[in-house]
Design an enzyme around this catalytic site. Structure first.
Site, PDB file in Angstrom:
ATOM      1  N   GLY A   1      -4.565  23.849  67.971  1.00  0.00           N
ATOM      2  CA  GLY A   1      -5.210  22.933  68.910  1.00  0.00           C
ATOM      3  C   GLY A   1      -5.729  23.610  70.169  1.00  0.00           C
ATOM      4  O   GLY A   1      -6.067  22.942  71.140  1.00  0.00           O
TER       5      GLY A   1
ATOM      6  N   GLU B   1       4.932  21.287  65.870  1.00  0.00           N
ATOM      7  CA  GLU B   1       5.112  20.141  66.778  1.00  0.00           C
ATOM      8  C   GLU B   1       6.433  19.436  66.489  1.00  0.00           C
ATOM      9  O   GLU B   1       7.079  18.915  67.404  1.00  0.00           O
ATOM     10  CB  GLU B   1       3.908  19.185  66.656  1.00  0.00           C
ATOM     11  CG  GLU B   1       2.669  19.799  67.304  1.00  0.00           C
ATOM     12  CD  GLU B   1       1.341  19.417  66.675  1.00  0.00           C
ATOM     13  OE1 GLU B   1       1.278  18.424  65.923  1.00  0.00           O
ATOM     14  OE2 GLU B   1       0.358  20.132  66.926  1.00  0.00           O
TER      15      GLU B   1
ATOM     16  N   GLU C   1       1.173  29.182  60.685  1.00  0.00           N
ATOM     17  CA  GLU C   1       0.444  28.585  61.803  1.00  0.00           C
ATOM     18  C   GLU C   1       0.940  29.193  63.116  1.00  0.00           C
ATOM     19  O   GLU C   1       1.931  28.728  63.680  1.00  0.00           O
ATOM     20  CB  GLU C   1       0.671  27.074  61.837  1.00  0.00           C
ATOM     21  CG  GLU C   1       0.183  26.358  60.599  1.00  0.00           C
ATOM     22  CD  GLU C   1      -0.137  24.903  60.906  1.00  0.00           C
ATOM     23  OE1 GLU C   1      -1.284  24.516  60.760  1.00  0.00           O
ATOM     24  OE2 GLU C   1       0.782  24.174  61.324  1.00  0.00           O
TER      25      GLU C   1
ATOM     26  N   HIS D   1       6.401  21.655  60.735  1.00  0.00           N
ATOM     27  CA  HIS D   1       5.262  21.845  61.638  1.00  0.00           C
ATOM     28  C   HIS D   1       5.773  22.199  63.036  1.00  0.00           C
ATOM     29  O   HIS D   1       6.785  21.663  63.492  1.00  0.00           O
ATOM     30  CB  HIS D   1       4.393  20.581  61.681  1.00  0.00           C
ATOM     31  CG  HIS D   1       3.086  20.835  62.355  1.00  0.00           C
ATOM     32  ND1 HIS D   1       2.978  20.867  63.725  1.00  0.00           N
ATOM     33  CD2 HIS D   1       1.863  21.124  61.864  1.00  0.00           C
ATOM     34  CE1 HIS D   1       1.718  21.168  64.040  1.00  0.00           C
ATOM     35  NE2 HIS D   1       1.023  21.330  62.933  1.00  0.00           N
TER      36      HIS D   1
ATOM     37  N   ASN E   1      -4.236  17.707  58.335  1.00  0.00           N
ATOM     38  CA  ASN E   1      -3.078  17.109  59.003  1.00  0.00           C
ATOM     39  C   ASN E   1      -3.613  16.215  60.111  1.00  0.00           C
ATOM     40  O   ASN E   1      -4.054  16.706  61.150  1.00  0.00           O
ATOM     41  CB  ASN E   1      -2.198  18.237  59.567  1.00  0.00           C
ATOM     42  CG  ASN E   1      -1.043  17.711  60.388  1.00  0.00           C
ATOM     43  OD1 ASN E   1      -0.753  16.512  60.373  1.00  0.00           O
ATOM     44  ND2 ASN E   1      -0.382  18.619  61.104  1.00  0.00           N
TER      45      ASN E   1
ATOM     46  N   LYS F   1      -2.049  14.215  62.009  1.00  0.00           N
ATOM     47  CA  LYS F   1      -1.101  14.038  63.129  1.00  0.00           C
ATOM     48  C   LYS F   1      -1.060  12.558  63.547  1.00  0.00           C
ATOM     49  O   LYS F   1      -1.263  11.686  62.709  1.00  0.00           O
ATOM     50  CB  LYS F   1      -1.465  14.965  64.293  1.00  0.00           C
ATOM     51  CG  LYS F   1      -1.644  16.417  63.819  1.00  0.00           C
ATOM     52  CD  LYS F   1      -1.753  17.418  64.930  1.00  0.00           C
ATOM     53  CE  LYS F   1      -1.941  18.814  64.330  1.00  0.00           C
ATOM     54  NZ  LYS F   1      -1.994  19.861  65.320  1.00  0.00           N
TER      55      LYS F   1
ATOM     56  N   SER G   1      -6.700  26.034  64.597  1.00  0.00           N
ATOM     57  CA  SER G   1      -8.102  26.023  65.017  1.00  0.00           C
ATOM     58  C   SER G   1      -9.079  26.503  63.940  1.00  0.00           C
ATOM     59  O   SER G   1     -10.063  27.169  64.256  1.00  0.00           O
ATOM     60  CB  SER G   1      -8.272  26.820  66.312  1.00  0.00           C
ATOM     61  OG  SER G   1      -7.516  26.218  67.350  1.00  0.00           O
TER      62      SER G   1
HETATM   63  P1  PGA Z   1      -5.567  22.554  64.652  1.00  0.00           P
HETATM   64  O1  PGA Z   1      -4.143  22.133  64.071  1.00  0.00           O
HETATM   65  O2  PGA Z   1      -6.467  22.813  63.457  1.00  0.00           O
HETATM   66  O3  PGA Z   1      -6.022  21.389  65.475  1.00  0.00           O
HETATM   67  O4  PGA Z   1      -5.361  23.794  65.443  1.00  0.00           O
HETATM   68  C1  PGA Z   1      -3.600  22.780  62.965  1.00  0.00           C
HETATM   69  C2  PGA Z   1      -2.233  22.185  62.662  1.00  0.00           C
HETATM   70  O5  PGA Z   1      -1.500  21.850  63.589  1.00  0.00           O
HETATM   71  O6  PGA Z   1      -1.846  22.053  61.489  1.00  0.00           O
END
Ligand code: PGA
Length: 249
Positions: free
Chosen positions: A172, A96, A166, A94, A9, A11, A212
């Site tokens: 992140g 976010e 997630e 997601h 992803n 983003k 992560s």
């Molecule tokens: P990350 O993001 O691997 O940077 O933690 C995962 C995601 O948001 O899908």
């Protein structure tokens, strides 16, 4: 048998030039992998990415879409628009999108329905906040998120559903759910699907872990029986680390 999937992803990262560069690096490194590989560039680069990866076994997928087919929704993108540039899989829900763009279960239900009506595959994301886990409410939260959006679907529709757990506290942040925490939740999720559908659906649905995932922890996370791959954010922006995760299977 369910598929192993590793999806990157991207983003809101990588302009057109950076997208081309990263794709050419990935193309050079992807050989035969045990997992299905997907990347989700930003909307403006989907067409170019689809063209570049036309003959490569990396699927280009979208990070979001709107539920309406067309109309007065300034700034939005529909399923048929995605399909017109060769994209047939979309990430929905997601954290976010939920947090910064107020996407509710009700909106996500409409989005999932629209994607499925368009014969698209959905990578449906969900996961608890840190306070939910601290108060031991994480199973209830996850159950609600899945139930409210997916459990009205016909059995047949599940062929086009991929689940992505997630935990928000791991996205992140550099903090990862332990392999035990991931397996515990994934097993719970598969059990939920089983009790609402049947063995065929629950055994065939891929459940990805996100939060992560890095080359250093991917193998341990993916080795759990109910973890069928990962949704990768930060580590997907570098070809070497993304491919190391893909090759962790
Ligand atoms: P990350 O993001 O691997 O940077 O933690 C995962 C995601 O948001 O899908």
């Amino acid at each position: 048998m369910r598929k192993n999937i590793v999806a990157g992803n991207w983003k809101m990262n990588n302009d057109l030039a950076a997208t081309k560069t990263l794709i050419s690096e990935l193309e050079n490194q992807v050989k035969t992998s045990e997992a299905e590989v997907m990347i989700a560039p930003t909307f403006t680069n989907l067409l170019e990415a689809s063209k570049l990866l036309k003959d490569c076994n990396i699927e280009v997928i979208a990070q979001n879409m709107h539920f309406a087919e067309n109309g007065a929704y300034t700034g939005e993108i529909s399923a048929s628009m995605l399909k017109s540039v060769g994209v047939t899989t979309v990430i929905l829900g997601h954290s976010e999108r939920r947090e910064y763009f107020n996407e509710t279960d009700e909106i996500l239900k409409q989005k999932v329905e629209a994607a499925l009506e368009n014969n698209m595959r959905v990578v449906f994301c969900f996961g608890e906040q840190l306070e939910d886990r601290k108060s031991e409410n994480h199973f209830n939260i996850v159950e609600g998120q899945i139930k409210n959006v997916l459990f009205h679907l016909e059995t047949e529709a599940w062929k086009n559903i991929v689940l992505a757990y997630e935990p928000v506290w791991a996205i992140g942040t550099g903090e990862t759910a332990s392999p035990e925490q991931a397996q515990e939740m994934h097993k719970f999720i598969r059990g939920l699907v089983n009790s609402n559908y049947n063995d065929i659906v629950s055994e065939n649905v891929s459940i990805l872990y996100g939060g992560s995932v890095k080359p250093a922890n991917a193998k341990e996370i993916f080795s759990n029986p109910d973890v069928d791959g990962g949704l990768i954010g930060g580590a997907a922006l570098n070809a070497e680390s993304f491919m190391a995760i893909v090759n962790a299977f």
